[in-house]
Scaffold this active site. Structure first.
Site, PDB file in Angstrom:
ATOM      1  N   GLU A 187       5.676 -14.414 -23.012  1.00 11.80           N
ATOM      2  CA  GLU A 187       5.054 -15.198 -24.088  1.00 11.80           C
ATOM      3  C   GLU A 187       4.434 -14.274 -25.142  1.00 11.80           C
ATOM      4  O   GLU A 187       3.771 -13.301 -24.785  1.00 11.80           O
ATOM      5  CB  GLU A 187       3.959 -16.111 -23.529  1.00 11.80           C
ATOM      6  CG  GLU A 187       3.458 -17.104 -24.572  1.00 11.80           C
ATOM      7  CD  GLU A 187       2.367 -18.032 -24.027  1.00 11.80           C
ATOM      8  OE1 GLU A 187       2.321 -19.190 -24.458  1.00 11.80           O
ATOM      9  OE2 GLU A 187       1.566 -17.593 -23.198  1.00 11.80           O
ATOM     10  N   GLY A 320      -5.271 -11.732 -20.166  1.00 12.33           N
ATOM     11  CA  GLY A 320      -6.003 -12.095 -18.958  1.00 12.33           C
ATOM     12  C   GLY A 320      -5.092 -12.622 -17.872  1.00 12.33           C
ATOM     13  O   GLY A 320      -5.230 -12.290 -16.703  1.00 12.33           O
ATOM     14  N   ALA A 321      -4.113 -13.447 -18.273  1.00 17.06           N
ATOM     15  CA  ALA A 321      -3.167 -14.029 -17.318  1.00 17.06           C
ATOM     16  C   ALA A 321      -2.048 -14.697 -18.108  1.00 17.06           C
ATOM     17  O   ALA A 321      -2.139 -14.868 -19.321  1.00 17.06           O
ATOM     18  CB  ALA A 321      -3.864 -15.045 -16.423  1.00 17.06           C
ATOM     19  N   MET A 322      -0.971 -15.075 -17.397  1.00 20.41           N
ATOM     20  CA  MET A 322       0.172 -15.739 -18.023  1.00 20.41           C
ATOM     21  C   MET A 322       0.712 -16.805 -17.091  1.00 20.41           C
ATOM     22  O   MET A 322       0.978 -16.558 -15.923  1.00 20.41           O
ATOM     23  CB  MET A 322       1.251 -14.697 -18.351  1.00 20.41           C
ATOM     24  CG  MET A 322       2.538 -15.294 -18.880  1.00 20.41           C
ATOM     25  SD  MET A 322       2.245 -16.234 -20.403  1.00 20.41           S
ATOM     26  CE  MET A 322       3.515 -17.496 -20.247  1.00 20.41           C
ATOM     27  N   GLU A 323       0.907 -18.019 -17.650  1.00 23.41           N
ATOM     28  CA  GLU A 323       1.127 -19.213 -16.846  1.00 23.41           C
ATOM     29  C   GLU A 323       2.580 -19.448 -16.436  1.00 23.41           C
ATOM     30  O   GLU A 323       2.986 -20.588 -16.203  1.00 23.41           O
ATOM     31  CB  GLU A 323       0.644 -20.441 -17.632  1.00 23.41           C
ATOM     32  CG  GLU A 323       1.440 -20.751 -18.901  1.00 23.41           C
ATOM     33  CD  GLU A 323       0.878 -20.128 -20.167  1.00 23.41           C
ATOM     34  OE1 GLU A 323       1.224 -20.592 -21.277  1.00 23.41           O
ATOM     35  OE2 GLU A 323       0.092 -19.178 -20.055  1.00 23.41           O
ATOM     36  N   ASN A 324       3.401 -18.415 -16.303  1.00 28.84           N
ATOM     37  CA  ASN A 324       4.794 -18.600 -15.885  1.00 28.84           C
ATOM     38  C   ASN A 324       4.873 -19.666 -14.789  1.00 28.84           C
ATOM     39  O   ASN A 324       4.133 -19.615 -13.807  1.00 28.84           O
ATOM     40  CB  ASN A 324       5.363 -17.292 -15.332  1.00 28.84           C
ATOM     41  CG  ASN A 324       4.981 -16.091 -16.161  1.00 28.84           C
ATOM     42  OD1 ASN A 324       5.323 -15.986 -17.318  1.00 28.84           O
ATOM     43  ND2 ASN A 324       4.252 -15.163 -15.535  1.00 28.84           N
ATOM     44  N   GLU A 357      -4.921 -21.285 -16.074  1.00 34.65           N
ATOM     45  CA  GLU A 357      -3.487 -21.097 -15.875  1.00 34.65           C
ATOM     46  C   GLU A 357      -2.860 -22.255 -15.109  1.00 34.65           C
ATOM     47  O   GLU A 357      -1.712 -22.640 -15.384  1.00 34.65           O
ATOM     48  CB  GLU A 357      -3.227 -19.771 -15.152  1.00 34.65           C
ATOM     49  CG  GLU A 357      -3.768 -18.542 -15.867  1.00 34.65           C
ATOM     50  CD  GLU A 357      -3.378 -18.453 -17.330  1.00 34.65           C
ATOM     51  OE1 GLU A 357      -2.230 -18.828 -17.678  1.00 34.65           O
ATOM     52  OE2 GLU A 357      -4.218 -18.026 -18.153  1.00 34.65           O
ATOM     53  N   HIS A 360      -2.163 -25.109 -17.363  1.00 35.42           N
ATOM     54  CA  HIS A 360      -0.942 -24.879 -18.133  1.00 35.42           C
ATOM     55  C   HIS A 360       0.313 -25.385 -17.425  1.00 35.42           C
ATOM     56  O   HIS A 360       1.326 -25.637 -18.081  1.00 35.42           O
ATOM     57  CB  HIS A 360      -0.751 -23.381 -18.385  1.00 35.42           C
ATOM     58  CG  HIS A 360      -1.410 -22.873 -19.621  1.00 35.42           C
ATOM     59  ND1 HIS A 360      -1.278 -23.494 -20.842  1.00 35.42           N
ATOM     60  CD2 HIS A 360      -2.168 -21.764 -19.836  1.00 35.42           C
ATOM     61  CE1 HIS A 360      -1.951 -22.791 -21.761  1.00 35.42           C
ATOM     62  NE2 HIS A 360      -2.497 -21.751 -21.171  1.00 35.42           N
ATOM     63  N   GLU A 379      -3.093 -24.054 -25.443  1.00 34.04           N
ATOM     64  CA  GLU A 379      -4.267 -23.217 -25.163  1.00 34.04           C
ATOM     65  C   GLU A 379      -5.586 -23.964 -25.309  1.00 34.04           C
ATOM     66  O   GLU A 379      -6.528 -23.721 -24.555  1.00 34.04           O
ATOM     67  CB  GLU A 379      -4.245 -21.970 -26.055  1.00 34.04           C
ATOM     68  CG  GLU A 379      -3.018 -21.085 -25.855  1.00 34.04           C
ATOM     69  CD  GLU A 379      -2.858 -20.588 -24.425  1.00 34.04           C
ATOM     70  OE1 GLU A 379      -3.809 -20.719 -23.616  1.00 34.04           O
ATOM     71  OE2 GLU A 379      -1.782 -20.056 -24.101  1.00 34.04           O
TER      72      GLU A 379
END
Length: 944
Positions: A187, A320-324, A357, A360, A379
């Site tokens: 992303e 911080g993080a990624m919502e895959n 996350e 999301h 977001e």
């Protein structure tokens, strides 16, 4: 040598890949950096004769892909080599062709595409490149017919990236040496760096992913896996077909991590992965993830659609993080929790990030914005859901105490000329990255908070459930959300008897303070318009007279530019207010520039924007502020802690804007000696601390000394009540941490002595003594002022297995008054060995906040600008953090000029960034504050 069939086939794959790579350089593919301008790829009606590849030019001139071909299903096979740090792959994409064409245009960045074939043609097709737009075009001499499906096969390879995007490598140290893993971050626009794809959110498709790896590693992806043994040295992990999703949500990891797992009440397997030596720090995250996932399934009334949810702590991670979907990746500080070194604030942070996350998985994954201009639909919602979910699942964390801060940060950005609407134009990758900012996250959350409060919790919840169901596995726009919340539907849905309202009926569906509500018109004033409103309140007899305007901190009503900056601004504001004559909350929808409401002659005081449920500031004309100041002195508990905090914030914001005198704002916080709630106490203290740090940086000795004396004298009682422990509620622990940190920074003797004693005992124990986590950073910061303490901390930093602990040490190291030490830290950050590159932006900001380091940090940014952009990418959060964090420390016209000159020297890059104008607005705000308030501050603290 005996070579197995699978090994042989792998070797031949690599040989063929290298040969084709050489052929591509000899003219099989063509690169075109200046594409011809075309409104669409050619749309032939009959078959085209074979063409010489040299006569082809790139068929598409736009940043966004054409819509004449839609991907349905990707079959992706990858074989990463963690020794030589590269990978090869094939992707077979099932395509739906909408109308006749000879061209397939899709995204690719930094990939060596060696073969392109449409499967029924058995021809190696030419591949043209447009690096400027990160696109490739494949030419088929046979027409691809509209209404038909085709399979496009691409063979490709690339290096595992060095940065934080695409398919990149990460390392971590163990007791036996350095280990390497490969992970992804796509992303917003980096899936194209890992494999050729249609890398836009509306091109949703299914994915079948297979990864080849050694038996020593584990492969993870979005879906559950079945493993096939190819031979003794090679495994193939075949992941189940994914749900329909956008390319930016695809993820895969090859690592040797350990995990801990549990199952939710609905049967979803939740696992948390980390480097083996950090496995013990995963247990809190697992417990929180299970609890929060179960909460969201109930709240949204939609089952989590995948059979598993993995959460993985990546050693090198920029955000911080990624919502895959099904495989969320985190920075270690956002997922791992070590009870021995993590503070109450650390625990809250981990819980909030996991909540964000997991939200999301519905907002963003199940329903995705149509285009990045509406990223706030992802977001803003995920940020707001943090508060709703954590408040329910972990009430002792007191997450509601932080919601006001979220909105205050949004107002800070929104009250500058350089702000933007929530929904804004974004086309290029750099512009898209900049959309992931305070406006999308914080303002988006606060506008949703306002909407929820005035529709009621139940109406809001039902509306978003309807939105999620209506657009599941699809894409949505701003308007779709408002239609769902208002339960508007298409004419077809309405006439078929659906439980919804026609457009005209929906406008009458809600009553707010007895008035009909047009939800779309109202919400467009908040999402399509820049800025935040200021409502000025004045008493005229029995009526409250109201006036709204755009609130600006850098422009005063007396400035010539004021009228043009106010032109055309109007919000539909859901006003709330409370008076001394009634405990009820009064409501009024303000839809005009001026308005009035009846409050009655007998009313003494009025507090507008109850609990700051609305996203607007309030200014009280005439005796209004004096009435509230007196109320706080006489009986501050007549107002809620949120109302008290809101008054403090608004008063000091108005002071910055030149609309309220500083002595009036200081008079307002005069009651704080009687304040027992953490939130308003810390809000008032934060302003005084900001003033102190400002005059300290500017080296104004008399004001610096007098202000530190004033703060310590005024808050002596609450400082002395603090203990050097981890006891108490989360709120009490937060207060202790921040109060003792400030007291030591201000030179309070008792604080310094206690911190130094604790540091000495800790060092003497060879760092085996466990310091109270809430005061660890303060203890380290005091200890770091001595050469031996600084050196010891740096050594322990290199050995620590807790990233949260390392962050506290780094902050302490950056507090040194020795500029040589600060310079060394910056050098270590640039090298990226001792201090990871992911922490470099934070380190630069830490040094910039040090009064001895702000010019050093800015010089460093100017000198290494190109290197920083290469490491983090233009438009990324890290670059924006560096720019705002360094320039935000400047308060003079000379510094403003220096910053402007530097931005002009990098004009090609600076012109692509909004943040450069934000930075200059911030400096201008600082200059104006000094001009308006420094004299008053000097007089006020001298007379106390």
């Amino acid at each position: 040598n005996n070579i197995s069939a699978n090994n042989f086939s792998t070797i031949m794959f690599w040989v063929r890949f290298l040969v084709l790579a050489l052929l591509s350089q000899a003219g099989v593919t063509q690169t075109s950096s200046s594409p011809t301008h075309a409104s669409a790829p050619p749309n032939p009606t009959e078959e085209q004769p074979p063409l010489n590849t040299g006569s082809l030019s790139f068929p598409w001139s736009h940043l966004r892909l054409p819509e004449n071909i839609v991907p349905l299903h990707y079959h992706l096979l990858l074989h990463p080599n963690l020794t030589i740090l590269s990978y090869i792959g094939t992707v077979r994409i099932e395509l739906q062709v909408q109308n006749n064409t000879n061209w397939v245009v899709l995204h690719s960045k930094g990939l060596r595409i060696t073969t392109a074939t449409v499967l029924d043609q058995n021809l190696v097709l030419p591949v043209l490149h447009n690096p400027t737009h990160e696109q490739v075009a494949i030419f088929s001499p046979r027409v691809l017919t509209g209404g038909q499906k085709y399979f496009l096969l691409l063979e490709f390879g690339a290096e595992l990236g060095e940065g934080f995007y695409g398919f990149y490598r990460s390392t971590y140290r163990t007791s036996t040496g350095e280990m390497t893993l490969a992970s992804t971050h796509f992303e917003p626009t980096s899936a194209r760096m890992a494999f050729p794809c249609f890398d836009e959110p509306s091109f949703k498709a299914n994915y079948s992913i297979s990864i080849r790896r050694s038996p020593a590693h584990t492969a993870l992806s979005n879906m559950p896996v079945q493993t096939v043994v190819l031979d003794d040295e090679l495994m193939e992990d075949r992941f189940a077909v994914s749900v329909r999703m956008s390319s930016y949500l695809v993820a895969f990891i090859v690592c040797d991590f350990r995990s801990v797992s549990a199952t939710t009440a609905s049967g979803v397997k939740v696992s948390v992965y980390a480097a083996p030596e950090k496995w013990e720090q995963t247990h809190y995250a697992l417990k929180a993830a299970v609890k929060l996932l179960e909460f969201y399934e109930k709240y949204f009334n939609i089952s989590y659609p995948l059979p598993k949810q993995d959460l993985v702590a990546i050693p090198d991670f920029q955000s911080g993080a990624m919502e895959n979907w099904g495989l969320i990746t985190f920075r270690e500080t956002s997922l791992l929790y070590d009870p021995t070194t993590s503070s109450a604030s650390d625990r809250l942070w981990v819980t909030k990030v996991i909540a964000h996350e997991l939200a999301h998985q519905w907002f963003g994954n199940l329903v995705t914005m149509k285009w990045w201009n509406d990223i706030w639909l992802n977001e803003g919602f995920a940020t707001y859901m943090e508060y709703i979910s954590v408040d329910t699942t972990y009430p002792k964390l007191r997450v509601e105490d932080y919601l006001l801060d979220t909105c205050f940060v949004a107002i800070g950005r929104d009250s500058l000329n350089s702000s933007r609407p929530i929904s804004s134009v974004a086309e290029s990758p750099t512009q898209i990255k900049e959309m992931f900012d305070t406006v999308s996250y914080n303002k988006g959350a606060c506008v949703l908070h306002m909407l929820r409060h005035y529709l009621t919790d139940q109406v809001f919840q039902i509306g978003i459930m309807r939105y999620l169901r209506r657009y599941s596995y699809s894409n949505a726009r701003n308007q779709d959300l408002w239609d769902s919340v208002a339960n508007t539907c298409s004419e077809e849905e309405f006439t078929s008897g659906g439980h919804c309202y026609s457009n005209s009926q929906a406008a009458k569906n809600y009553l707010y303070a007895g008035e009909h509500l047009d939800l779309t018109t109202m919400m467009n004033t908040w999402t399509l318009q820049t800025g935040v409103p200021l409502v000025t309140v004045a008493r005229q007899g029995s009526r409250l007279v109201l006036k709204q305007e755009r609130f600006l901190r850098t422009t005063h009503p007396s400035d010539p530019a004021w009228p043009s900056l106010q032109q055309g601004y109007l919000w539909h504001i859901p006003l709330t207010y409370r008076t001394d004559t009634s405990s009820s909350i009064h409501r009024h929808l303000m839809t005009t520039l001026t308005d009035s409401v009846e409050v009655g002659e007998e009313v003494g005081w009025v507090k507008v924007n109850v609990d700051m449920a609305g996203y607007y500031l309030v200014h009280y004309d005439g005796p209004g502020w004096d009435d509230l100041i007196q109320l706080l002195k006489d009986n501050h508990t007549a107002l809620s802690f949120m109302d008290r905090t809101h008054l403090i914030h608004n008063a000091f914001q108005l002071t910055t804007a030149g609309r309220l005198s500083l002595d009036k704002a200081l008079d307002l916080i005069g009651y704080l000696r009687s304040e027992s709630h953490t939130v308003p106490l810390l809000q008032g203290l934060a302003y005084l601390e900001a003033f102190y740090r400002m005059v300290e940086r500017m080296d104004i000795p008399d004001v610096t000394h007098n202000l530190s004396t004033y703060i310590l004298w005024y808050f002596r009682g609450v400082i002395d009540r603090q203990t050097w422990s981890d006891k108490g509620s989360v709120s009490e622990r937060r207060l202790r941490s921040e109060l003792l940190s400030l007291a030591c920074h201000l030179g309070d003797l008792s604080c310094l002595e206690q911190a130094q004693r604790s540091f000495t005992h800790w060092l003497d124990s060879n760092s085996t003594l466990s310091l109270p986590a809430d005061v660890t950073e303060t203890v380290y910061s005091v200890g770091a002022q001595e050469d031996s303490g600084w050196a010891s901390l740096l050594h322990i930093y290199t050995l620590s297995l807790s990233e949260t602990h390392k962050h506290k040490i780094l902050s302490a190291l950056a507090s040194s008054r020795d500029t040589n030490k600060l310079h060394r830290l910056l050098e270590l950050g640039l090298e990226g060995e001792v201090i990871r590159t992911q922490d470099l932006d934070s380190l630069i900001v830490m040094v910039a906040r040090n009064p001895r380091g702000h010019h050093l940090a800015w010089s460093y940014v100017q000198k290494y600008w190109s290197t920083l952009v290469d490491k983090f990418q233009l438009g990324s959060f890290s670059i924006r953090n560096i720019i705002i964090g360094t320039t935000g420390q400047f308060f003079s016209t000379e510094e403003l000029t220096e910053v402007r000159v530097f931005f002009e020297s990098i004009h090609e890059q600076a012109s692509q960034l909004r943040v450069t104008q934000v930075a200059m607005d911030n400096i201008q705000k600082n200059i104006l504050w000094l001009q308006r308030n420094l004299g008053t501050l000097r007089i006020t603290i001298n007379t106390q």
